[in-house]
Motif scaffolding. Structure first.
Motif: not given
Length: 260
Positions: A129, A132, A134, A181-185, A214, A216
């Motif tokens: 998680r 980072d 991209t 989910a609030f945001s993906d990862g 990336t 849920d």
């Protein structure tokens, strides 16, 4: 036995020919098929220190290229060993697609997990998680849970009389009702027991990153139901600080995979 109507013809003799033609440094090493429940790739052991991974179907070909791009980057940031590609094979000897040679990783597949393994799995999930990078792909199962609704309900219909489908349906609908989910990862997306290796009860490696991308974060909660139970399940949830909605989505994802 083939798993797909359009599956390529793959056996030990083919692997021997492919290796000899494209990787002469490994020609003559013994080849043996690795029993696997995987439906996308056929796996063979090559000598003592290598494995050969060949897509069974055209849909698995992109996984080879994806792993070649991302596995070296993942290896730098994850806390356990992961597959390391060392040779990229090309079509040949009647086989139509790219394939790969990877390092063999010793270990055994866990039959069940205790609290120690639960916390080590949670550590792996947390590390994933934190990635980072991209430009990554979308996780294979990482979209909204409703995207799996048709296949899941179709499976429920076919399992009528084999399982308690009323209970399973209620659990599935509860998962669908959970907040998204609030945001993906970044997620691995396929933390099945067969993709985990342990030694002396400790997590030593995680395999098969074909579905990674990336999506849920609840995708990586599935070990709570396919491997862990009781206090081990509780330890996994506590270590990841999972709220009720994410826990419910994770249970739904594990249930959908099991039903299908």
């Amino acid at each position: 036995m083939k798993m797909h109507a359009d599956e390529a013809e793959i056996d030990e003799a083919l692997v021997l020919r492919l290796v000899a033609a494209q990787f002469p440094q490994w020609a003559g090493l013994p080849v043996s098929e690795i029993p696997s429940s995987g439906t996308v790739n056929a796996m063979f052991r090559l000598g003592d220190s290598l494995t050969v991974r060949l897509p069974r179907i055209k849909g698995g070909v992109c996984d080879i290229a994806t792993e070649w791009e991302w596995l070296p980057r993942f290896a730098e940031v994850l806390p356990v060993e992961i597959p390391a590609p060392v040779g990229r094979g090309e079509p040949g000897e009647g086989y139509p697609w790219i394939w790969s040679v990877q390092r063999w990783i010793p270990g055994t597949v866990p039959a069940r997990g205790d609290e120690v393994l639960a916390r080590e799995l949670a550590s792996f999930v947390r590390a994933f998680r934190r990635i980072d990078f991209t430009g990554g792909p979308l996780a294979h199962r990482g979209g909204p849970l409703v995207e799996q609704d048709f296949e899941t309900r179709d499976a429920l219909g076919k399992l009528e009389g084999w399982i308690d489908t009323s209970v399973a349906t209620a659990a599935w609908e509860s998962a669908l009702a959970a907040a998204p989910a609030f945001s993906d990862g970044w997620v691995h997306g396929d933390l099945m027991p067969s993709n985990l290796l342990v030694a002396d009860g400790r997590l030593t490696a995680v395999l098969d990153f074909a579905t990674a991308g990336t999506g849920d974060p609840a995708c990586d909660l599935i070990p709570a139901w396919n491997l862990l139970s009781g206090s081990a399940r509780d330890a996994f949830r506590e270590a990841l600080e999972v709220d009720d909605d994410a826990w419910n989505r994770g249970r739904g994802r594990a249930l959908s995979m099991a039903l299908i």
